[in-house]
Every structure is written in structure tokens, then in C-alpha cells.
Design an enzyme around this catalytic site. Structure first.
Site, mmCIF file in Angstrom:
data_model
loop_
_atom_site.group_PDB
_atom_site.id
_atom_site.type_symbol
_atom_site.label_atom_id
_atom_site.label_comp_id
_atom_site.label_asym_id
_atom_site.label_seq_id
_atom_site.Cartn_x
_atom_site.Cartn_y
_atom_site.Cartn_z
ATOM 1 N N TYR A 1 -1.659 -0.826 10.315
ATOM 2 C CA TYR A 1 -1.715 -0.962 8.859
ATOM 3 C C TYR A 1 -0.428 -0.464 8.199
ATOM 4 C CZ TYR A 1 -3.606 -0.863 4.120
ATOM 5 O OH TYR A 1 -3.830 -1.084 2.773
ATOM 6 N N SER B 1 0.858 -1.184 0.000
ATOM 7 C CA SER B 1 0.000 0.000 0.000
ATOM 8 C C SER B 1 0.890 1.227 0.000
ATOM 9 C CB SER B 1 -0.898 0.037 1.244
ATOM 10 O OG SER B 1 -1.538 1.290 1.373
#
Length: 271
Positions: free
Chosen positions: A158, A145
Site C-alpha cells: 500500500y 494517501s
């Protein structure tokens, strides 16, 4: 199994029951690939495959929890037995939940995030690695990501897990150098999926899952080692990386944070 179908290349995709996973499956299928789709929600996954007209010779569904090492490894072995050794393995399954280190229950959130996003990725690749080496071909794809590039307040689990994906894939690429087996690391920006629907902050350059899948397919086929999709987010991320820490911290002060567990939607399979 029809030998003509068997001759078509095979891609295995985890987290295939929604969002990016489904878009990738459709893109590979449109290019003539056979599919091995891994998801916890096998009934929903199979229903979707049936809706697409993917018969058993084109698509097989495997139930597994990526956070359970034995479970995902067994799914990989079943894939080899039923469909043969994949040409491409995409570790797409992932979860994204906000966290606050001051909340003890959020440490469990971090544990689960790393179990899926990091350990689950390595376990997904494990059943195929030595066999691909022996064959001298294949590609492992890690879905990271853009959040891997800088740590965002409230995204401790995350961001750190996705940074780990980037580093792990880089390590694996070096280990496989010269074997004929490639490693592709993809860093999506903001993708319009159930995972992002309730985000409380701006999402520049938001892409559809199909738009991401097209670009991802091109990168995988080209054996690009590292790519941010869309490229505009890559520029933004590099600029953020260049900012001095003090300026970066000031810029993000007061930015809305991702929902913690129980505040919004539950985590979904998607990276």
C-alpha cells in the site's frame, strides 16, 4: 438527453460504490454536476444512485474492473459516447491489504495492489487525456494517501503504491503544463470507511467520508496541485518525514500491522 442537463459539468469517479467514492459523488451532485460512476458492483452502484434520486440524465453507471486495462479504458470510452468528455476525472478506486514479503502469496497481493492503485489510475485517465488536451481544459485527480509519505511495517504494497501515485501525478502534471489541463493529488488521512473498520492501530484525526469530500471538492475546484486532508495529518506526516531513520524505525517498532489477505475484511474499492 435534455440540453440543459448536458450543459452541466461532468465528473467521472472510479471506486464509486462505497466510502469516499460515494461521498464525492454526493458532493459533486449537490453542486450541480452530472455523474459518471465506475464500479465493479454495478447493481449496488445503480441501486444507490436510484436511492439518491439521480436519474439517467444526471448519473450513468459503468461496470469495470480498474485492474483490467482494457475494461477500464472501454468504460471511459462509453462515458464519452453517452455523456460527453468529463470536466473532472477522479481515480479513486484502490485497495489496501497488509503484506509480508516472506509469504509468497503476498507477492500476488502486491501485484494486485499496483494493478489497481497505479496501472489502473493511468488506464482510467488514458481515454480522456488527448481529448482534454485538444479541448484545452479538464482536471485529473489522483487519490493517494498520507501513507505515501513514509513506509510503514506491514504496509509494503500500500505505501509503495501510494508513493507511486504521488510521483505519477507529479510527472503527469509536468507533462500537461501549459495545456489547460490540471492534475490534483489528494492525500487522505484516516477516513471512516469499510476499509479502515478493522485497522488494529490508532487512527488520529479520523474523518467522515463526507468531511473528506467537502475538503476534496474545494481543493479540486481551486486546482490545488497537492493537498493532505485533513491538514493536521499533513503536519504529522511532515514531522515523520523529518525523523532520522533510526528514530522512525524505533518509534514504529511493535506497531500493529494491517490485516493480510484472509485475516480480516477483503480489500474494498476505496483509496
Amino acid at each position: 438527453m435534455n440540453p440543459n442537463t448536458q450543459s452541466q459539468p461532468l465528473v467521472l469517479i472510479t471506486g464509486g460504490s462505497s466510502g469516499i467514492g460515494q461521498a464525492l459523488a454526493k458532493r459533486f451532485a449537490a453542486a450541480g454536476w452530472r455523474l459518471a460512476l465506475v464500479a465493479r458492483r454495478t447493481e449496488a452502484m445503480q441501486a444507490w444512485a436510484d436511492e439518491q434520486g439521480f436519474g439517467p440524465e444526471r448519473c450513468q453507471v459503468y461496470g469495470a474492473d480498474v485492474a483490467d486495462v482494457a475494461d477500464i479504458v472501454e468504460a471511459g470510452k462509453r462515458c464519452i459516447e453517452r455523456q460527453g468528455l468529463p470536466d473532472v476525472v477522479i481515480a479513486n478506486a484502490g485497495i489496501s491489504v497488509g503484506m509480508d514479503t516472506a509469504a509468497l502469496e503476498d507477492i500476488d497481493v502486491m501485484t494486485r495492489t499496483f494493478a489497481v492503485n497505479n496501472v489502473g489510475m493511468a488506464a482510467t485517465f488514458h481515454p480522456f487525456l488527448q481529448l482534454m488536451r485538444q479541448r484545452g481544459s479538464g482536471t485529473f485527480v489522483g487519490i493517494a494517501s498520507v501513507a505515501a509519505i513514509r513506509g510503514l511495517p506491514g504496509h509494503g504494497a500500500y505505501c509503495s503504491s501510494k508513493s507511486g501515485v504521488v510521483a505519477y501525478c507529479e510527472c503527469l502534471r509536468g507533462e500537461l503544463r501549459g495545456s489547460g489541463v490540471g492534475v490534483v493529488t489528494l492525500l487522505p488521512g484516516y477516513i471512516d470507511t469499510p476499509l479502515t473498520k478493522e485497522n488494529r492501530y490508532p487512527m488520529p484525526f479520523l474523518m467522515t467520508p463526507e468531511g473528506f469530500a467537502d475538503k476534496a471538492y474545494e481543493a479540486i475546484r481551486a486546482q490545488v496541485s497537492y493537498r493532505v486532508i485533513p491538514w493536521q495529518m499533513g503536519v504529522v506526516a511532515k514531522l515523520l518525514r523529518l525523523l532520522p531513520n533510526g528514530l522512525f524505525d524505533k518509534l514504529l517498532a511493535g506497531r500493529p500491522r494491517k490485516h493480510r489477505q484472509g485475516e480480516g475484511r477483503e480489500p474494498e474499492e476505496r483509496s
